[in-house]
Scaffold this motif. Structure first.
Motif, mmCIF file in Angstrom:
data_model
loop_
_atom_site.group_PDB
_atom_site.id
_atom_site.type_symbol
_atom_site.label_atom_id
_atom_site.label_comp_id
_atom_site.label_asym_id
_atom_site.label_seq_id
_atom_site.Cartn_x
_atom_site.Cartn_y
_atom_site.Cartn_z
ATOM 1 N N ALA A 120 16.499 -2.897 -4.962
ATOM 2 C CA ALA A 120 15.955 -4.249 -5.124
ATOM 3 C C ALA A 120 14.665 -4.192 -5.948
ATOM 4 O O ALA A 120 14.693 -3.848 -7.128
ATOM 5 C CB ALA A 120 15.727 -4.892 -3.765
ATOM 6 N N GLN A 121 13.541 -4.527 -5.334
ATOM 7 C CA GLN A 121 12.245 -4.533 -6.036
ATOM 8 C C GLN A 121 11.295 -3.564 -5.342
ATOM 9 O O GLN A 121 10.286 -3.962 -4.766
ATOM 10 C CB GLN A 121 11.658 -5.951 -6.064
ATOM 11 N N LEU A 122 11.626 -2.294 -5.372
ATOM 12 C CA LEU A 122 10.872 -1.284 -4.640
ATOM 13 C C LEU A 122 9.409 -1.245 -5.064
ATOM 14 O O LEU A 122 9.093 -1.131 -6.251
ATOM 15 C CB LEU A 122 11.499 0.094 -4.857
ATOM 16 N N ASP A 123 8.522 -1.366 -4.072
ATOM 17 C CA ASP A 123 7.066 -1.277 -4.280
ATOM 18 C C ASP A 123 6.564 -2.270 -5.324
ATOM 19 O O ASP A 123 5.617 -1.989 -6.060
ATOM 20 C CB ASP A 123 6.659 0.152 -4.696
ATOM 21 N N ARG A 124 7.200 -3.434 -5.394
ATOM 22 C CA ARG A 124 6.742 -4.451 -6.340
ATOM 23 C C ARG A 124 6.582 -5.792 -5.637
ATOM 24 O O ARG A 124 7.288 -6.110 -4.691
ATOM 25 C CB ARG A 124 7.742 -4.614 -7.497
ATOM 26 N N LEU A 125 5.647 -6.576 -6.147
ATOM 27 C CA LEU A 125 5.423 -7.936 -5.664
ATOM 28 C C LEU A 125 5.825 -8.921 -6.760
ATOM 29 O O LEU A 125 5.703 -8.613 -7.955
ATOM 30 C CB LEU A 125 3.948 -8.149 -5.302
ATOM 31 N N SER A 143 0.841 -1.197 0.000
ATOM 32 C CA SER A 143 0.000 0.000 0.000
ATOM 33 C C SER A 143 0.873 1.243 0.000
ATOM 34 O O SER A 143 1.899 1.294 0.695
ATOM 35 C CB SER A 143 -0.919 0.004 1.223
ATOM 36 N N ARG A 144 0.438 2.239 -0.766
ATOM 37 C CA ARG A 144 1.125 3.533 -0.787
ATOM 38 C C ARG A 144 0.397 4.570 0.054
ATOM 39 O O ARG A 144 0.750 5.750 0.018
ATOM 40 C CB ARG A 144 1.237 4.037 -2.231
ATOM 41 N N HIS A 145 -0.581 4.146 0.799
ATOM 42 C CA HIS A 145 -1.339 5.076 1.644
ATOM 43 C C HIS A 145 -0.511 5.423 2.874
ATOM 44 O O HIS A 145 -0.395 4.624 3.812
ATOM 45 C CB HIS A 145 -2.676 4.461 2.054
ATOM 46 N N GLN A 146 0.078 6.571 2.879
ATOM 47 C CA GLN A 146 0.906 7.050 3.973
ATOM 48 C C GLN A 146 0.589 8.513 4.255
ATOM 49 O O GLN A 146 0.154 9.252 3.359
ATOM 50 C CB GLN A 146 2.399 6.919 3.628
ATOM 51 N N VAL A 181 0.411 -4.630 -8.087
ATOM 52 C CA VAL A 181 0.805 -3.233 -7.846
ATOM 53 C C VAL A 181 0.289 -2.808 -6.487
ATOM 54 O O VAL A 181 -0.710 -3.335 -5.977
ATOM 55 C CB VAL A 181 0.260 -2.306 -8.948
ATOM 56 N N PRO A 182 0.938 -1.837 -5.858
ATOM 57 C CA PRO A 182 0.472 -1.369 -4.543
ATOM 58 C C PRO A 182 -0.891 -0.706 -4.618
ATOM 59 O O PRO A 182 -1.278 -0.146 -5.650
ATOM 60 C CB PRO A 182 1.560 -0.358 -4.133
ATOM 61 N N ILE A 183 -1.614 -0.764 -3.519
ATOM 62 C CA ILE A 183 -2.897 -0.076 -3.413
ATOM 63 C C ILE A 183 -2.617 1.425 -3.379
ATOM 64 O O ILE A 183 -1.855 1.904 -2.526
ATOM 65 C CB ILE A 183 -3.644 -0.509 -2.154
ATOM 66 N N ALA A 184 -3.218 2.157 -4.288
ATOM 67 C CA ALA A 184 -2.905 3.594 -4.378
ATOM 68 C C ALA A 184 -4.106 4.413 -4.813
ATOM 69 O O ALA A 184 -3.936 5.500 -5.359
ATOM 70 C CB ALA A 184 -1.762 3.800 -5.353
ATOM 71 N N PHE A 185 -5.337 3.923 -4.566
ATOM 72 C CA PHE A 185 -6.484 4.727 -4.961
ATOM 73 C C PHE A 185 -6.571 5.969 -4.074
ATOM 74 O O PHE A 185 -6.377 5.936 -2.871
ATOM 75 C CB PHE A 185 -7.787 3.929 -4.858
ATOM 76 N N ALA A 188 4.920 11.091 10.755
ATOM 77 C CA ALA A 188 3.687 10.527 11.299
ATOM 78 C C ALA A 188 3.416 9.109 10.786
ATOM 79 O O ALA A 188 2.378 8.529 11.097
ATOM 80 C CB ALA A 188 2.504 11.437 10.961
ATOM 81 N N VAL A 189 4.335 8.563 10.019
ATOM 82 C CA VAL A 189 4.156 7.217 9.476
ATOM 83 C C VAL A 189 4.270 6.179 10.593
ATOM 84 O O VAL A 189 5.229 6.176 11.358
ATOM 85 C CB VAL A 189 5.200 6.921 8.384
ATOM 86 N N VAL A 190 3.271 5.322 10.709
ATOM 87 C CA VAL A 190 3.262 4.280 11.747
ATOM 88 C C VAL A 190 3.081 2.882 11.156
ATOM 89 O O VAL A 190 3.096 1.891 11.897
ATOM 90 C CB VAL A 190 2.135 4.544 12.774
ATOM 91 N N ARG A 191 2.899 2.780 9.840
ATOM 92 C CA ARG A 191 2.693 1.485 9.200
ATOM 93 C C ARG A 191 3.576 1.384 7.964
ATOM 94 O O ARG A 191 3.782 2.366 7.254
ATOM 95 C CB ARG A 191 1.227 1.306 8.774
ATOM 96 N N LEU A 192 4.081 0.176 7.730
ATOM 97 C CA LEU A 192 4.896 -0.077 6.546
ATOM 98 C C LEU A 192 4.517 -1.433 5.970
ATOM 99 O O LEU A 192 4.689 -2.459 6.623
ATOM 100 C CB LEU A 192 6.389 -0.057 6.897
ATOM 101 N N THR A 193 3.978 -1.418 4.769
ATOM 102 C CA THR A 193 3.679 -2.682 4.091
ATOM 103 C C THR A 193 4.915 -3.114 3.301
ATOM 104 O O THR A 193 5.631 -2.280 2.733
ATOM 105 C CB THR A 193 2.484 -2.534 3.151
ATOM 106 N N ALA A 194 5.159 -4.411 3.262
ATOM 107 C CA ALA A 194 6.387 -4.887 2.621
ATOM 108 C C ALA A 194 6.234 -6.338 2.197
ATOM 109 O O ALA A 194 5.340 -7.061 2.659
ATOM 110 C CB ALA A 194 7.574 -4.739 3.573
ATOM 111 N N PHE A 195 7.140 -6.747 1.329
ATOM 112 C CA PHE A 195 7.291 -8.152 0.930
ATOM 113 C C PHE A 195 8.779 -8.403 0.834
ATOM 114 O O PHE A 195 9.457 -7.891 -0.061
ATOM 115 C CB PHE A 195 6.600 -8.427 -0.408
ATOM 116 N N THR A 196 9.313 -9.204 1.756
ATOM 117 C CA THR A 196 10.748 -9.467 1.780
ATOM 118 C C THR A 196 10.996 -10.963 1.835
ATOM 119 O O THR A 196 10.289 -11.702 2.528
ATOM 120 C CB THR A 196 11.429 -8.793 2.991
#
Length: 238
Positions: free
Chosen positions: A194-199, A78-81, A230-234, A87-95
């Motif tokens: 690496a694979q920034l913002d990609r799955l 998700s790109r919702h930040q 792709v990341p959620i970005a609506f 103030a960012v408190v959440r980080l979505t990732a795939f590692t």
């Protein structure tokens, strides 16, 4: 009664009795039969125990691979930040980390199940699969599952860890890069290099358990397609 009659009567009584030799032979035959019966039942019991143990190993392996596949399919970014980075408190990732014996994969997913009524939880969570040493046996490696029901700034730490499969030989994970079309041994959606913002388009999971037929390893293998590429970005402006 005459002497001849008494003699005949004694002979009849002697013929009706059982000699010590006959008793010993009878006991020996009964012991042999008992030994054969015990051996047959013991063999059946051992076979049943072995089949049950083998069935449990296959069931455990299939269940582990099925759960990994199901939850990988729910992976998301998700790109919702907040606009303010402080103030960012959440980080979505795939590692995904490559290792010689057992790989590790951590990701955010829509895979959490809320079990308590009115619990402040959603279907979003952090999930990880990796190997850990058994606390009671240093030579035993188990595949464990980590789940944190709240996403934070450390997508590879926290949560509750449970054993998914016991006594594994190896756990290997590979990732299909949709850009290059090649399989890679590691993945990191948080790093620009690496694979920034990609799955990955697919994840190839191979799990090998010890204790198969004839003490041979049991191999489970599957390829999982990740629908959300792709990341959620609506509502997010580029």
């Amino acid at each position: 009664m005459t002497a001849a009659a008494r003699t005949a009567s004694a002979r009849r009584r002697g013929a009706a009795g059982i000699t010590l030799l006959e008793v010993l032979v009878s006991v020996g035959i009964l012991a042999l039969i008992g030994t054969l019966i015990y051996g047959a039942f013991d063999g059946m019991s051992r076979a049943r125990t072995g089949i049950a143990r083998m069935s449990d190993r296959y069931h455990q392996g299939r269940g582990a691979v099925a759960r990994i596949s199901r939850e990988l399919q729910a992976a998301f970014l998700s790109r919702h930040q907040p606009a303010d980075r402080n103030a960012v408190v959440r980080l979505t990732a795939f590692t995904g980390e490559d290792s010689s014996t057992a790989d590790r994969v951590d990701f955010t997913a829509f895979a959490h199940r809320r079990l308590l009524r009115n619990a402040h939880e959603s279907d979003q969570c952090e999930i990880g699969f990796f190997a850990a040493r058994d606390p009671e046996r240093s030579d035993k490696l188990d595949l464990v599952r980590r789940e944190a029901k709240h996403i934070d700034l450390e997508p590879t730490r926290g949560g509750v860890v449970n054993v998914l499969a016991e006594d594994i030989e190896s756990f290997n994970v590979q990732y299909l890069d949709p850009v290059t079309g090649e399989w890679t041994d590691s993945w990191d959606s948080t790093q620009p290099a690496a694979q920034l913002d990609r799955l990955p388009a697919q994840v190839w999971v191979t799990l090998v358990l010890k204790g198969g037929p004839g003490d041979e390893p049991i191999k489970f293998e599957t390829k999982v397609t990740i629908p959300m590429q792709v990341p959620i970005a609506f509502g997010v402006s580029n």
